[in-house]
Design an enzyme around this catalytic site. Structure first.
Site, PDB file in Angstrom:
ATOM      1  CD  GLU A  84      45.634  59.312  54.851  1.00 11.88           C
ATOM      2  OE1 GLU A  84      46.825  59.004  55.119  1.00 11.88           O
ATOM      3  OE2 GLU A  84      45.304  59.850  53.786  1.00 11.88           O
ATOM      4  CE  LYS A 261      50.939  59.406  53.324  1.00 10.01           C
ATOM      5  NZ  LYS A 261      49.515  59.518  53.649  1.00 10.01           N
ATOM      6  CG  ASP A 277      60.398  45.403  57.674  1.00 11.83           C
ATOM      7  OD1 ASP A 277      60.025  46.593  57.737  1.00 11.83           O
ATOM      8  OD2 ASP A 277      61.588  45.054  57.740  1.00 11.83           O
ATOM      9  CG  HIS A 374      40.239  63.222  53.580  1.00 16.41           C
ATOM     10  ND1 HIS A 374      41.067  62.154  53.399  1.00 16.41           N
ATOM     11  CD2 HIS A 374      40.549  63.766  54.769  1.00 16.41           C
ATOM     12  CE1 HIS A 374      41.869  62.065  54.441  1.00 16.41           C
ATOM     13  NE2 HIS A 374      41.572  63.031  55.286  1.00 16.41           N
TER      14      HIS A 374
HETATM   15  C1  MEV Z   1      47.182  61.056  51.146  1.00 15.95           C
HETATM   16  O1  MEV Z   1      47.449  60.174  52.190  1.00 15.95           O
HETATM   17  C2  MEV Z   1      47.711  60.516  49.833  1.00 15.95           C
HETATM   18  C3  MEV Z   1      47.571  61.473  48.648  1.00 15.95           C
HETATM   19  O2  MEV Z   1      48.177  62.706  48.951  1.00 15.95           O
HETATM   20  C4  MEV Z   1      48.263  60.814  47.471  1.00 15.95           C
HETATM   21  C5  MEV Z   1      48.382  61.707  46.242  1.00 15.95           C
HETATM   22  O3  MEV Z   1      48.386  62.944  46.376  1.00 15.95           O
HETATM   23  O4  MEV Z   1      48.489  61.120  45.148  1.00 15.95           O
HETATM   24  C6  MEV Z   1      46.142  61.749  48.334  1.00 15.95           C
END
Ligand code: MEV
Length: 424
Positions: A84, A261, A277, A374
């Site tokens: 990513e 995430k 892992d 991004h």
């Molecule tokens: C994208 O891979 C991760 C985000 O969505 C984390 C977040 O929203 O805090 C940017």
């Protein structure tokens, strides 16, 4: 060695060769190691075939370096394997900002893992529990026969816990608490559980079922904190927005999944580069909130000076001995670049990376939004994917961003234009 600085501005502007030169001196890489990094893959199908089953090929991922990390007074270059765009850049940028206030302060608890042995079908719960407790020393001694190394280090099985569950069979679960030192611990914990289970059956007359480690490690937890200066992150409003974003994540599972995430974007990428892992890390982190009641693994608050204090508390079970790292040459080199000497130091670094990654994401979301950074990286990667080189990449991505059309066909069209003009 100790005076090496990981503070490198404009790392992203360097060529791959120039970046490798920096790694060569920062991490004392040998000419052979540099050659291995240049190779397209050090994991041939033959070796892969020995690691897992039914191998047909291998898979390549980009590995980037996040510079600028200072953790507990030591400088690190962090290798990250991830598909990513933006993640590595965001992580390095967060580390650059934290560095101004001294970097990250991390700590980790003792590496205590839990092995679970499930007991089903018993008559008296009280009798079952007391029988097990009466034999606690024998259970621990028996478990420790499975690892002379751990025993010789004064580690290994240390104690037991007994829990009763609310499943239909009202299972009783015996937890073996095991100090696994510098291992991730899955193998030794599983072996100890399998060794102890028949003994439990013998002394209790009951049947055991599952005998396996728990990937939830509440006794093996890492914490990290850092201060991000208000004036370096967009001022008071951004500080307040980040705190409010954290507060939302802490009560809303839908936001928490995305928030956490973002943390795992960083942690997983380091685990993947060093062939550890990452699925267990994911499972561990995402289950931890069930125990603590806090959905967010990080916390943001304001310091008396009005700066942003970021903190993370995350269970991390990671090892520096055992595992596949040393089997695959590149993974071993990435570990060397990371420069961690034991599992605690490794966990300390991972916690800092998780915090950095989360701060970067929430900061972007709390100010200009995530798409800006991004999209500029996406534009560069599109330009490269249609065959643009060096300055062409900057030119094409800048033009696409300025005109607001970021697509493969636009990148191709712009490349054709440039090459027509330069007669290439
Ligand atoms: C994208 O891979 C991760 C985000 O969505 C984390 C977040 O929203 O805090 C940017």
């Amino acid at each position: 060695m100790e005076n090496r600085s990981s503070e490198i501005s404009g790392f992203y502007k360097l060529s791959v060769d120039e970046r490798l030169k920096i790694l060569e001196s920062f991490s004392d890489l040998s000419p052979e190691e540099i050659e291995t990094l240049r190779m397209q893959g050090s994991l041939g199908t033959e070796l892969a075939d020995r690691l897992i089953e039914n191998v047909v090929s291998t898979l390549e991922l980009p590995v980037g370096i996040a510079p600028n990390f200072r953790i507990n007074g030591k400088d690190y270059l962090i290798p990250m394997a991830i598909e990513e765009a933006s993640v590595v850049a965001a992580c390095s940028n967060a580390a650059r900002i934290a560095r101004v206030s001294g970097g990250f302060v991390s700590e980790s608890t003792e590496p205590i893992m839990i092995g679970q042995i499930q007991i089903v079908k018993y008559d008296s719960l009280e009798k079952l529990k007391s029988t097990i407790l009466e034999h606690e020393t024998d259970i621990i001694t028996l478990a420790n026969t499975r690892s002379r190394t751990l025993s010789s280090l004064g580690a290994g099985a240390k104690g037991i816990e007994i829990r009763t569950l609310d499943d239909p069979q009202k299972s009783v679960v015996v937890h073996l608490l095991i100090d696994v030192r510098d291992a991730m611990g899955a193998n030794v914990v599983n072996s100890m559980c399998e060794t102890v289970a028949p003994y439990l059956e013998e002394i209790t007359g009951c049947r055991t079922n599952l005998r396996i480690l728990s990937n939830l490690t509440p006794h093996r937890v890492s914490r990290s904190r850092a201060i991000f200066k208000r004036d370096l992150i967009g001022g008071e409003a951004v500080v307040d927005n980040i705190i409010s974003a954290y507060q939302m994540a802490n009560v809303d599972p839908f936001r928490a999944a995305t928030h956490n995430k973002g943390i795992m974007n960083g942690i997983d990428a380091v685990l993947l580069a060093t062939l550890n892992d990452w699925r267990s890390a994911e499972a561990n982190a995402h289950t931890y909130h069930v125990l603590t009641g806090n959905y967010s693994l990080t916390r943001f608050s304001k310091t008396p000076e009005g700066d942003l204090m970021g903190e993370i508390e995350i269970p991390i079970a990671v090892g520096t001995v055992g595992g596949s790292t040393n089997t695959v040459k590149k993974a071993a080199i990435y570990r060397k670049i990371l420069g961690v000497e034991n599992s605690r130091e490794f966990a300390n670094v991972l916690a800092a990376v998780g915090l950095a990654q989360n701060f970067a994401a929430v900061r972007a979301l709390s100010s200009e939004g995530i798409q800006k950074g991004h999209m500029s990286l996406h534009a560069r990667s599109l330009a490269a994917s249609v065959g643009a080189e060096k300055e062409e990449i900057d030119l094409i991505s800048d033009t696409m961003i300025k005109n607001g059309t970021i697509s493969m066909s636009k990148a191709r069209e712009l490349l054709e234009d440039i090459r027509k003009r330069t007669n290439k």
